[in-house]
Design a protein around this motif. Structure first.
Motif, short mmCIF file in Angstrom:
data_model
loop_
_atom_site.label_atom_id
_atom_site.label_comp_id
_atom_site.label_asym_id
_atom_site.label_seq_id
_atom_site.Cartn_x
_atom_site.Cartn_y
_atom_site.Cartn_z
N ASP A 1 0.84 -1.20 0.00
CA ASP A 1 0.00 0.00 0.00
C ASP A 1 0.87 1.25 0.00
O ASP A 1 2.07 1.19 0.25
CB ASP A 1 -0.98 0.01 1.19
CG ASP A 1 -0.29 0.12 2.54
OD1 ASP A 1 0.56 1.01 2.72
OD2 ASP A 1 -0.59 -0.70 3.42
N VAL A 2 0.25 2.37 -0.30
CA VAL A 2 1.02 3.61 -0.52
C VAL A 2 1.72 4.08 0.75
O VAL A 2 2.83 4.61 0.70
CB VAL A 2 0.12 4.73 -1.10
CG1 VAL A 2 -0.33 4.37 -2.50
CG2 VAL A 2 -1.08 5.01 -0.19
N ALA B 1 2.04 10.51 -5.66
CA ALA B 1 0.96 11.16 -6.42
C ALA B 1 -0.41 10.83 -5.84
O ALA B 1 -1.35 11.62 -5.97
CB ALA B 1 1.02 10.74 -7.88
N GLN B 2 -0.53 9.69 -5.17
CA GLN B 2 -1.80 9.30 -4.57
C GLN B 2 -2.03 9.96 -3.22
O GLN B 2 -3.16 9.96 -2.71
CB GLN B 2 -1.87 7.78 -4.41
CG GLN B 2 -1.79 7.00 -5.72
CD GLN B 2 -1.95 5.51 -5.50
OE1 GLN B 2 -2.91 5.06 -4.87
NE2 GLN B 2 -1.01 4.73 -6.03
N LEU B 3 -0.97 10.50 -2.63
CA LEU B 3 -1.07 11.10 -1.30
C LEU B 3 -1.04 12.63 -1.32
O LEU B 3 -1.71 13.28 -0.53
CB LEU B 3 0.09 10.61 -0.42
CG LEU B 3 0.12 9.14 -0.01
CD1 LEU B 3 1.47 8.79 0.62
CD2 LEU B 3 -1.00 8.82 0.95
N THR C 1 -0.98 11.52 5.32
CA THR C 1 -2.19 11.04 4.65
C THR C 1 -3.14 12.17 4.27
O THR C 1 -4.07 11.95 3.50
CB THR C 1 -2.93 10.03 5.55
OG1 THR C 1 -3.16 10.62 6.84
CG2 THR C 1 -2.13 8.75 5.70
N THR D 1 4.94 5.63 -7.68
CA THR D 1 3.69 4.89 -7.41
C THR D 1 2.85 5.43 -6.27
O THR D 1 1.63 5.24 -6.27
CB THR D 1 4.00 3.41 -7.10
OG1 THR D 1 4.75 3.33 -5.87
CG2 THR D 1 4.81 2.76 -8.22
N ALA D 2 3.47 6.09 -5.27
CA ALA D 2 2.74 6.42 -4.04
C ALA D 2 2.51 7.90 -3.81
O ALA D 2 1.43 8.31 -3.39
CB ALA D 2 3.46 5.81 -2.83
#
Length: 294
Positions: A129-130, A196-198, A210, A193-194
């Motif tokens: 997971d991120v 950009a999602q956070l 977060t 991978t991570a």
């Protein structure tokens, strides 16, 4: 600044009730104001929410920035008196500095993790997971560079050059530090991978929480403690211990003191020499255990 009213009440207490000298009051107030700035800038709210962990993190920050044992000890006394007064006035139920002793705040031989403990710690994040990807990248970066936790969270995305394997640390004494291949890989995976999602729009921080904003010192400290428990590392681990471990392990493997001083950002070589003493003690312990005549 939130907490100004408590600080002013404290000044009146020192002046009117304790009747301290002007110089002593100035020193105590300087300590409390410095702590307040450290705490509030860490993304916290009101001084009534300070925890024991916040106090210890501040004292470690003083040590890692080269403050003398006497200064750290005085700051400990200042914080103990300040929060005891807040408790007496009913602002807080118990003092977060009550269990922090002066002796524990002064400089002792730095605690160092073994190579095996470092490996176990870095293996803990779940990289499916991120958050786990981010956490692994943070742990690798801290151990790879020996930077302070305040410097870690101050890194911007543009401070990392993965093609050359270098990080530019601009918080405090600016310096360029090499990073090993595993850390480069962990950061590259995090960035691709991570992050950009956070991350929130326009946030420049390399490592974010977060909520998408810059990670705080306290936030990383809590993350680190969780992984230390998962790894069954018995010592009460702190971010400073990873800095100590970085320095001791480099010396063990042949690094010279001057290069280490530059990487750590120490103004005085004497601050770096403490790690040489740790290595000498370690060698003596090995000798006593292994030599048949010892």
């Amino acid at each position: 600044m939130l907490g100004n009213s408590y600080i002013e009440q404290y000044r009146s207490y020192l002046t009117d009730e304790r009747k301290m000298s002007a110089n002593t009051i100035a020193s105590y107030m300087r300590d409390i104001n410095q702590f307040a700035v450290f705490y509030i800038n860490g993304g916290n709210a009101d001084l009534i929410e300070v925890t024991e962990g916040d106090v210890r993190l501040f004292l470690e920050w003083l040590e890692s920035n080269g403050r003398s044992p006497a200064t750290v000890s005085r700051c400990t006394a200042s914080l103990k008196l300040f929060f005891a007064r807040m408790q007496c006035e009913g602002h807080i139920q118990c003092s977060p500095a009550a269990c922090v002793s002066k002796s524990s705040a002064t400089k002792k031989p730095p605690k160092v993790l073994t190579g095996e403990e470092i490996d176990k710690l870095i293996e803990q994040p779940d990289t499916s997971d991120v958050k786990g990807i981010r956490d692994k990248a943070m742990l690798e970066t801290l151990y790879a560079t020996g930077i302070r936790v305040s410097e870690l969270v101050a890194l911007d995305e543009t401070d990392v050059n993965l093609s050359t394997g270098l990080i530019t640390c601009r918080n405090g004494k600016e310096r360029v530090i090499p990073i090993y291949d595993a850390a480069v890989k962990a950061i590259r995976i995090y960035l691709s991978t991570a992050r950009a999602q956070l991350v929130s729009p326009d946030e420049t921080a390399l490592f974010v929480n977060t909520s998408g904003r810059r990670m705080s010192r306290q936030g990383f400290w809590k993350i680190l403690k969780g992984y230390a428990e998962d790894a069954n590392i018995s010592d009460d681990i702190t971010p400073l211990m990873l800095r100590h471990s970085f320095a001791a392990h480099l010396l063990e493997n042949g690094a010279d003191l001057r290069s280490l001083q530059e990487m750590l950002g120490h103004a005085d070589i004497s601050s770096t020499q403490v790690y040489a003493r740790v290595i000498k003690k370690s060698l003596k312990d090995v000798y006593k255990k292994a030599h048949p005549k010892a």
